[in-house]
Design a protein around this motif. Sequence first.
Motif, PDB file in Angstrom:
ATOM      1  N   VAL A   2       0.862  -1.186   0.000  1.00 19.25           N
ATOM      2  CA  VAL A   2       0.000   0.000   0.000  1.00 19.25           C
ATOM      3  C   VAL A   2       0.891   1.226   0.000  1.00 19.25           C
ATOM      4  O   VAL A   2       1.953   1.237   0.634  1.00 19.25           O
ATOM      5  CB  VAL A   2      -0.927   0.000   1.226  1.00 19.25           C
ATOM      6  CG1 VAL A   2      -1.701   1.314   1.319  1.00 19.25           C
ATOM      7  CG2 VAL A   2      -1.889  -1.177   1.160  1.00 19.25           C
ATOM      8  N   SER A  27      -2.682  -2.548  -2.774  1.00 20.19           N
ATOM      9  CA  SER A  27      -3.532  -3.699  -2.483  1.00 20.19           C
ATOM     10  C   SER A  27      -4.671  -3.321  -1.526  1.00 20.19           C
ATOM     11  O   SER A  27      -4.669  -3.683  -0.342  1.00 20.19           O
ATOM     12  CB  SER A  27      -2.696  -4.828  -1.896  1.00 20.19           C
ATOM     13  OG  SER A  27      -1.661  -5.194  -2.792  1.00 20.19           O
ATOM     14  N   ILE A  28      -5.618  -2.591  -2.045  1.00 19.91           N
ATOM     15  CA  ILE A  28      -6.748  -2.094  -1.261  1.00 19.91           C
ATOM     16  C   ILE A  28      -8.034  -2.502  -1.967  1.00 19.91           C
ATOM     17  O   ILE A  28      -8.210  -2.199  -3.146  1.00 19.91           O
ATOM     18  CB  ILE A  28      -6.700  -0.561  -1.121  1.00 19.91           C
ATOM     19  CG1 ILE A  28      -5.446  -0.127  -0.359  1.00 19.91           C
ATOM     20  CG2 ILE A  28      -7.956  -0.062  -0.423  1.00 19.91           C
ATOM     21  CD1 ILE A  28      -5.232   1.375  -0.372  1.00 19.91           C
ATOM     22  N   ASP A  29      -8.920  -3.181  -1.245  1.00 20.99           N
ATOM     23  CA  ASP A  29     -10.231  -3.494  -1.813  1.00 20.99           C
ATOM     24  C   ASP A  29     -11.222  -2.368  -1.567  1.00 20.99           C
ATOM     25  O   ASP A  29     -12.032  -2.033  -2.424  1.00 20.99           O
ATOM     26  CB  ASP A  29     -10.785  -4.786  -1.195  1.00 20.99           C
ATOM     27  CG  ASP A  29      -9.982  -6.007  -1.616  1.00 20.99           C
ATOM     28  OD1 ASP A  29      -9.974  -6.995  -0.857  1.00 20.99           O
ATOM     29  OD2 ASP A  29      -9.364  -5.975  -2.700  1.00 20.99           O
ATOM     30  N   ARG A  30     -11.136  -1.813  -0.370  1.00 24.12           N
ATOM     31  CA  ARG A  30     -12.081  -0.767   0.001  1.00 24.12           C
ATOM     32  C   ARG A  30     -11.432   0.138   1.049  1.00 24.12           C
ATOM     33  O   ARG A  30     -10.855  -0.356   2.015  1.00 24.12           O
ATOM     34  CB  ARG A  30     -13.360  -1.362   0.569  1.00 24.12           C
ATOM     35  CG  ARG A  30     -14.354  -0.347   1.115  1.00 24.12           C
ATOM     36  CD  ARG A  30     -15.536  -1.020   1.780  1.00 24.12           C
ATOM     37  NE  ARG A  30     -16.360  -0.082   2.528  1.00 24.12           N
ATOM     38  CZ  ARG A  30     -17.318   0.660   1.978  1.00 24.12           C
ATOM     39  NH1 ARG A  30     -17.566   0.561   0.685  1.00 24.12           N
ATOM     40  NH2 ARG A  30     -18.026   1.493   2.722  1.00 24.12           N
ATOM     41  N   ASN A  77      -9.383   7.578  -4.554  1.00 21.37           N
ATOM     42  CA  ASN A  77      -8.801   7.186  -3.260  1.00 21.37           C
ATOM     43  C   ASN A  77      -7.909   8.292  -2.698  1.00 21.37           C
ATOM     44  O   ASN A  77      -6.796   8.036  -2.223  1.00 21.37           O
ATOM     45  CB  ASN A  77      -8.005   5.876  -3.384  1.00 21.37           C
ATOM     46  CG  ASN A  77      -8.893   4.659  -3.486  1.00 21.37           C
ATOM     47  OD1 ASN A  77     -10.098   4.738  -3.249  1.00 21.37           O
ATOM     48  ND2 ASN A  77      -8.322   3.541  -3.856  1.00 21.37           N
ATOM     49  N   TYR A 100      -8.455   0.527   5.779  1.00 20.85           N
ATOM     50  CA  TYR A 100      -8.902  -0.088   4.550  1.00 20.85           C
ATOM     51  C   TYR A 100      -9.124  -1.575   4.750  1.00 20.85           C
ATOM     52  O   TYR A 100      -8.734  -2.161   5.764  1.00 20.85           O
ATOM     53  CB  TYR A 100      -7.891   0.157   3.424  1.00 20.85           C
ATOM     54  CG  TYR A 100      -6.562  -0.546   3.603  1.00 20.85           C
ATOM     55  CD1 TYR A 100      -5.558   0.007   4.391  1.00 20.85           C
ATOM     56  CD2 TYR A 100      -6.313  -1.769   2.988  1.00 20.85           C
ATOM     57  CE1 TYR A 100      -4.354  -0.640   4.558  1.00 20.85           C
ATOM     58  CE2 TYR A 100      -5.100  -2.421   3.149  1.00 20.85           C
ATOM     59  CZ  TYR A 100      -4.121  -1.849   3.937  1.00 20.85           C
ATOM     60  OH  TYR A 100      -2.920  -2.493   4.104  1.00 20.85           O
ATOM     61  N   THR A 101      -9.764  -2.159   3.778  1.00 20.32           N
ATOM     62  CA  THR A 101     -10.078  -3.589   3.810  1.00 20.32           C
ATOM     63  C   THR A 101      -9.427  -4.278   2.626  1.00 20.32           C
ATOM     64  O   THR A 101      -9.443  -3.761   1.511  1.00 20.32           O
ATOM     65  CB  THR A 101     -11.601  -3.809   3.769  1.00 20.32           C
ATOM     66  OG1 THR A 101     -12.201  -3.119   4.866  1.00 20.32           O
ATOM     67  CG2 THR A 101     -11.934  -5.286   3.877  1.00 20.32           C
ATOM     68  N   ARG A 102      -8.857  -5.439   2.913  1.00 21.99           N
ATOM     69  CA  ARG A 102      -8.282  -6.279   1.878  1.00 21.99           C
ATOM     70  C   ARG A 102      -8.657  -7.709   2.211  1.00 21.99           C
ATOM     71  O   ARG A 102      -8.377  -8.195   3.313  1.00 21.99           O
ATOM     72  CB  ARG A 102      -6.765  -6.116   1.844  1.00 21.99           C
ATOM     73  CG  ARG A 102      -6.030  -7.012   0.851  1.00 21.99           C
ATOM     74  CD  ARG A 102      -6.276  -6.599  -0.562  1.00 21.99           C
ATOM     75  NE  ARG A 102      -5.378  -7.302  -1.496  1.00 21.99           N
ATOM     76  CZ  ARG A 102      -5.518  -7.273  -2.818  1.00 21.99           C
ATOM     77  NH1 ARG A 102      -6.520  -6.608  -3.366  1.00 21.99           N
ATOM     78  NH2 ARG A 102      -4.647  -7.914  -3.585  1.00 21.99           N
ATOM     79  N   TYR A 103      -9.336  -8.391   1.261  1.00 22.36           N
ATOM     80  CA  TYR A 103      -9.795  -9.750   1.488  1.00 22.36           C
ATOM     81  C   TYR A 103     -10.579  -9.843   2.800  1.00 22.36           C
ATOM     82  O   TYR A 103     -10.382 -10.758   3.601  1.00 22.36           O
ATOM     83  CB  TYR A 103      -8.638 -10.738   1.504  1.00 22.36           C
ATOM     84  CG  TYR A 103      -7.887 -10.829   0.199  1.00 22.36           C
ATOM     85  CD1 TYR A 103      -8.565 -10.832  -1.022  1.00 22.36           C
ATOM     86  CD2 TYR A 103      -6.498 -10.905   0.184  1.00 22.36           C
ATOM     87  CE1 TYR A 103      -7.870 -10.913  -2.208  1.00 22.36           C
ATOM     88  CE2 TYR A 103      -5.795 -10.986  -0.998  1.00 22.36           C
ATOM     89  CZ  TYR A 103      -6.483 -10.990  -2.191  1.00 22.36           C
ATOM     90  OH  TYR A 103      -5.774 -11.069  -3.364  1.00 22.36           O
ATOM     91  N   TYR A 107      -7.240  -3.173   7.848  1.00 21.97           N
ATOM     92  CA  TYR A 107      -5.860  -2.763   8.083  1.00 21.97           C
ATOM     93  C   TYR A 107      -5.813  -1.244   8.235  1.00 21.97           C
ATOM     94  O   TYR A 107      -6.767  -0.526   7.896  1.00 21.97           O
ATOM     95  CB  TYR A 107      -4.964  -3.150   6.899  1.00 21.97           C
ATOM     96  CG  TYR A 107      -4.868  -4.618   6.628  1.00 21.97           C
ATOM     97  CD1 TYR A 107      -5.764  -5.245   5.769  1.00 21.97           C
ATOM     98  CD2 TYR A 107      -3.871  -5.388   7.231  1.00 21.97           C
ATOM     99  CE1 TYR A 107      -5.679  -6.601   5.515  1.00 21.97           C
ATOM    100  CE2 TYR A 107      -3.780  -6.744   6.976  1.00 21.97           C
ATOM    101  CZ  TYR A 107      -4.677  -7.342   6.114  1.00 21.97           C
ATOM    102  OH  TYR A 107      -4.589  -8.691   5.865  1.00 21.97           O
TER     103      TYR A 107
END
Length: 120
Positions: A2, A27-30, A77, A100-103, A107
């Motif tokens: 990130v 590597s950020i989903d949300r 973002n 943020y959220t990843r999988y 985090y």
Amino acid sequence: QVQLVESGGGLLQPGGSLRLSCAASGSIDRINAMGWYRRTAPGKQRELVAFITSSGSTNYADSVKGRFTISSDNAKNTVYLQMNSLKPEDTAVYYCHTLYTRYLVGYEYWGQGTQVTVSS
């Protein structure tokens, strides 16, 4: 990986204005929230300046209410901090922060910091 890329710091006189930007990538989903903290002196803890959630809710430190405005561009973002009526006591290293959220796991991540100096 990130990345938080901060920009906009500098030296200015009291009463001036400055806008900080922070762009998140990697590597950020949300992104759930982004914000700014500051450290006013070495060895002092970072203090919250302002944050904004993905739904647009905001929160400010009492010391900056009415002078600073946080906003975001969710498509990019990116979070912004518009700082007006700056005072010498606003001098600090400003750090961008994100939750943020990843999988499906949450985090947090910090930027490297950008110096803001308010002095006559």
